[in-house]
Scaffold this active site. Sequence first.
Site, PDB file in Angstrom:
ATOM      1  N   GLU A   1     -39.045   9.794 -27.857  1.00  0.00           N
ATOM      2  CA  GLU A   1     -39.810   8.997 -28.810  1.00  0.00           C
ATOM      3  C   GLU A   1     -39.395   7.544 -28.637  1.00  0.00           C
ATOM      4  OE1 GLU A   1     -39.283  10.213 -32.863  1.00  0.00           O
ATOM      5  OE2 GLU A   1     -39.681  12.333 -32.459  1.00  0.00           O
TER       6      GLU A   1
ATOM      7  N   GLU B   1     -33.847  15.482 -33.022  1.00  0.00           N
ATOM      8  CA  GLU B   1     -32.909  14.691 -33.799  1.00  0.00           C
ATOM      9  C   GLU B   1     -31.909  15.548 -34.575  1.00  0.00           C
ATOM     10  OE1 GLU B   1     -35.106  11.781 -36.065  1.00  0.00           O
ATOM     11  OE2 GLU B   1     -35.809  10.761 -34.258  1.00  0.00           O
TER      12      GLU B   1
END
Length: 697
Positions: free
Chosen positions: A429, A309
Amino acid sequence: MHSLRTVRLRIGAVLGVVVALLTAGTLTAVTAQAAAGCGVTYTVTAQWSGGFTANVNVTNTGDPINGWRLAWTFPSGQQVTQAWNTTVTSSGAQVTAANTSWNTAIATNATVSFGFNGSWTSANTAPASFTLNGFTCTGGGTGPSPSPSPSPSPSPSPSPSPSPSPRPGDAMATVAAMRPGWNLGNTLDAIPDETAWGNPLTTQAMLRHVRSQGYKSIRIPITWSNHHGPAPAYTIDAAWLNRVRQIVDWSLAEGLYVLINLHHDSWQWINTYPADSTTVTNRYIALWRQIAGTFRDSSPKLLFESINEPQFTGTSGDDQNYQVLNTLNTEFVRLVRQTGGANATRVLVLPTLYTNGDQGRLDALRSTFDSLRDPNLAATVHFYGWWPFSVNIAGGTRYDSNVEQDLIGTFDRVRDTFVSRGIPVIIGEWALLNWDHTRPGIIERGEFLKFLEAVGYHARVRNLTTMVWDAGQFLNRATLQWRDQGVFDMMKASWTTRSGTASTDQVYVPHSGTIPGQTLTLNLNGTTFQGLRQGTTNLVQGTDYTVSGTSLTLTSAALTRLAGNRAYGVNATIEARFSQGVPWQISIISSDPPSQAAATGTTSSFVIPTQFRGDQLATMEAKYADGSPAGPANWTPYKQFWDHFQPDYSANTITLKPDFFAEVNDGRVTLTFHFWSGRQLTYSITKSGTTVTGATT
C-alpha cells in the site's frame, strides 16, 4: 491499512525488450555415452537510466545435468549487481552464473530460470552467445538419445501430497512482473460487506478498466471476520467465498496478478494472540486452510499475503511482537505448502510488524526468511510518507527534504535488507493518508504531484513493486474515470521515466495594481526544460519568460496578460514542458489579502467568518499567551488540517472543530492562519467552558 481512515509503485521502466538468443556453435559430446545441448532465452524485463533487470531461461536439450554453470560475455561492459536463483561471479565483462543448492539438476528438455539486476553505461546490448558447462548453446542437442528411464524433473501434474521442499519458482521475476499494482481498497475488506464503505459492487468491466490503464496486478484486501461460522471449523460462508473467487477469477482472466490476504482480521481478532494464542492460531489455520484449498489449483499469478498490518496487544514489547509474528508467518507458509497443488510453489507474501519499514521490523522479518529457506517468498511493507506531510500537521505542507529523506531512507532500507539478497519486495500500500476527494485541500495538489513522481522513481530504481492504495480517492468506480486525470498522469509517467516539476504550481498576482514578475525554481529531475505553453500557444522566451539555470522568471507583461480581468481565483493555466515526462501545470491566481470578522459560538460549533478573496488556506497555528502550543498535538503549534480546522470557500468560513477544543485550556489563544499566497492572518479566541468568542487582532 485500517480502511476506516477512508483514504489509503516500484515499477521498472518496462521497455518490453525481449531478446531470444538461440545462437549457433560447436557441439561436443562429454563422453562417448553423453551428449550436451542447450538453448537460452535472455530477456531484459526492465531498464532505466544506468540499470536493468534481466531474466534468463536455460533449457537443457542434451543428457540430464547435475550441476550447471552458464557463462557469457557482456558486449557493452555491463555488470551484474545482484542475482536470484543463481550464484554469479564476474571478471570484467565475463560472467558465470552457477546453480544454487535447490536447482542443481536439469533434466533433458527441462528449463531452469534465474534473474539478475545489472548496471550499464553507454549501451545495454544483449550477450551474443552462452555456454553451459563449457558447451556452446545451440538450441538443440545431438548424440545418443536420452535414457528412457524416468526423468528426475518434477511431474507436470502436481502431486496432491505436500512437497517437503518446494520446487523453486522465480519469486523475484513474479514480483517484478506485478508492477505497477493497484488496491481494490475499502471493498472486500469493508465491514460488514462489500459496499458498506461507499464503493459500488466490483465488476469485471471495472477490473478490465484498471488493466487497460497499465496496471499489472491487483491487491484484493479481504476481511473474513464477519463471513465465517463458529469454532472449531470456522467454516467460511459459501456465498462470500464464491464472491471472493469470482473477483479473483475475473482479475486473473484480465491478465492481472492477484494478491489476497487476511485484512482487518489483524486488529479484529489476530491482535489478541498473546492472551489467547490457541484460539487465534486455530482460527487463523482454519481460515487459511480453506482459502488455500479453494485456490489450490489457481494460476501461479495468484499470491497469498499472510496478514495485513499485523499488530498485537498485551505484549511486553517489540521482541515479543516479533516472536508472535514469526510464529504466525511460519505457520502460514507451512500450512499453505501442505495443501499441495500450485500452492507448493506459489509466491507467499510476509509482512513486517505493522507492515512498517523501520530497520528493526525489517531485520526481524529477514530472520523469518532465513529460517524458512523457502525461495518462493516475498516481503511486504506499506508506505504513506512522512507523517506530518501525509496528514498536514506540524507545518508539513510541502514536499520538502524531510519528506524526501523519509522516502529515500525507507526504500533504501527495504532494498538493502531484502532485494539485495534476492528477496523481492512489494510496497503493498502507498499514498498519502489524507489525500481524499471528499476532503479537498488538505494536501496541496502540486506538492502531492512531487510526491507521486518521487515515489515512482525511487521505487523503480530500487526494484520495488508498488501497489497504490485506492479506496475510491483516485478512480471513480461508478464512472470509471480518474477523479484527477493529472494526478494519474503523473503517477503513470513515474512508472517509466522522470518528470520535471517546480517549486510551486501556483503564482499569485494582485487583484489590482501593478503585477511584478515572479521567479520559480525548476526541479529538473534529470530532464531539460523545453519551454512554456498556454493551451496550444508557446510563450516566448525573452519576452514572456527568462531562464537562468534552474530559475524560471515569468515577466510582468506575461503575467498581466495571463491574469486577464483578474477575477478572484485561477485566471489562466500554463504548462512548463520538459524533455520527458508530463508537463508541469502552473496556475495564475488573482487574490487580495483575506480578512476575518468577530464571532461567537461554542466548542461544538465555532465558525470564523473569512473572506478568502481568491486565496487558499495552507495551515493554522494555535498558541497560548506564553507562546506554547495550544490544542491537540501540543508538541507543535501547527494543528491538523480538517481534523482540527476546516475551510469552506463557498461559505467563506473556517470552522474550528470539537476535536480542537477538546484539548484547549480556558483563556486566550492566538491563531495564525497561513495562506498559500504567503499571507498570514492572526485571530484571537477566548474559551470559557463551552463558550467561545473570537476577534481579529
